[in-house]
Design an enzyme around this catalytic site. Sequence first.
Site, short mmCIF file in Angstrom:
data_model
loop_
_atom_site.label_atom_id
_atom_site.label_comp_id
_atom_site.label_asym_id
_atom_site.label_seq_id
_atom_site.Cartn_x
_atom_site.Cartn_y
_atom_site.Cartn_z
N ASP A 81 0.84 -1.20 0.00
CA ASP A 81 0.00 0.00 0.00
C ASP A 81 0.89 1.26 0.00
O ASP A 81 1.85 1.33 0.77
CB ASP A 81 -0.86 -0.05 1.27
N ASP A 103 2.58 4.97 -5.55
CA ASP A 103 1.89 6.24 -5.32
C ASP A 103 2.81 7.42 -5.60
O ASP A 103 3.61 7.82 -4.75
CB ASP A 103 1.38 6.29 -3.88
N GLU A 133 -2.38 6.05 -8.12
CA GLU A 133 -3.32 7.07 -7.59
C GLU A 133 -3.23 8.33 -8.43
O GLU A 133 -2.14 8.79 -8.79
CB GLU A 133 -2.96 7.38 -6.14
N HIS A 189 -7.59 9.82 4.82
CA HIS A 189 -6.95 8.81 5.69
C HIS A 189 -7.06 9.26 7.14
O HIS A 189 -6.94 10.45 7.43
CB HIS A 189 -5.46 8.68 5.36
N GLY A 190 -7.21 8.33 8.05
CA GLY A 190 -7.22 8.68 9.48
C GLY A 190 -8.63 8.92 10.00
O GLY A 190 -9.63 8.58 9.35
N GLY A 218 -8.80 5.93 2.50
CA GLY A 218 -9.49 6.61 3.60
C GLY A 218 -10.87 6.00 3.78
O GLY A 218 -11.85 6.67 4.06
N GLY A 219 -10.94 4.68 3.62
CA GLY A 219 -12.25 4.00 3.59
C GLY A 219 -12.86 3.72 4.93
O GLY A 219 -14.07 3.47 5.00
N ASN A 239 -9.89 0.60 1.03
CA ASN A 239 -8.77 0.55 1.98
C ASN A 239 -9.27 0.94 3.36
O ASN A 239 -9.92 1.99 3.53
CB ASN A 239 -7.67 1.52 1.53
N TYR A 240 -8.93 0.12 4.33
CA TYR A 240 -9.57 0.23 5.65
C TYR A 240 -8.55 -0.08 6.73
O TYR A 240 -7.94 -1.14 6.74
CB TYR A 240 -10.71 -0.81 5.68
P1 13P Z 1 -8.31 4.75 6.76
O1 13P Z 1 -7.32 5.63 7.45
O2 13P Z 1 -9.60 5.47 6.50
O3 13P Z 1 -8.55 3.47 7.48
O4 13P Z 1 -7.74 4.41 5.31
C1 13P Z 1 -6.74 3.46 5.13
C2 13P Z 1 -6.12 3.62 3.79
O5 13P Z 1 -6.63 4.27 2.91
C3 13P Z 1 -4.82 2.94 3.56
O6 13P Z 1 -4.28 3.23 2.31
#
Ligand code: 13P
Length: 292
Positions: A81, A103, A133, A189-190, A218-219, A239-240
């Site tokens: 990732d 990326d 991306e 993200h976060g 940022g899922g 992504n989580y």
């Molecule tokens: P989150 O920070 O929303 O969990 O996203 C994780 C992510 O996008 C990793 O690439």
Amino acid sequence: MLVTLKELLTEAKAKQYAVGAFNVPNLEAIRAVVAAAEELNSPVILQHAEVHEGLVSIEEIGPVMLDYARKAKVPVAVHLDHGASFEMCVKAIRMGFTSVMYDASSKEYEVNRDETKEIVKIAHAVGVSVEAELGHIFTSAVGGGEGRGSDSSEDYADLDDVYTDPDLAKSFVEETGVDCLAIGFGTVHGVYLKEPKLDLDRITLIKDKIDVPFVMHGGSGVSEENYKIAIKNGICKINYYTYMNKAAGKAVQEFLIEQDAGAPIFFDEISLAATEAMKKNAKEAMAIFMNP
Ligand code: 13P
């Protein structure tokens, strides 16, 4: 069973669901995510973010991810990732990861395109899938360790200029040959410090131009309703990490509060409480992603 990202996302796209891609910087997270996927009979992606090298290196965690993937009862892709360097992508490919994200989204369009194209050439030569991306996915000032720290922002309410341009997305995918594309439509993200301004129609606008699987970064922390719309519009990989990590932290906090004052605290019990909480959180997310 270890599979490529392309195999997983081709099927997800055809059947209109999304595969959860979970960052797993410790054994607890790997065990939690694989157990959740097996209980739901769902495919899943285990991913290592380059920015997590400070928590655990790819040399340490990569072989464990691959081992769990090979032994899993469900299809599992092992993915790099936010690979930020050529060296890291090649390292992941050599280790046996079945996909890499390169990326270069913070660089000029032409540089992102040309560098991504080189990674695609190398990865595809050995059957490894590539995600790239285009656009920008910001990182919240709280808990966004898996994203790009340099983009950390307190105020992401106005993100108009970071959304992915549909015409550029079409040229980028055609010119690079990537297998899937991470697009910017307002996710962060976060921890979400404010209600995000998601432009979910943008996913459809991009899909009208180029029909490849799209990735939501940022899922975690997105509402069930928004997940469902995003998946219907073309998101196939989500992504989580942050909210699963936060669930583990809360479980540990509750476990500690429950202990009698002065009683000994055993780390193995903390590890199990965290694993159980991450499994529950990941399972809830996967259940939505698989049945939007
Ligand atoms: P989150 O920070 O929303 O969990 O996203 C994780 C992510 O996008 C990793 O690439």
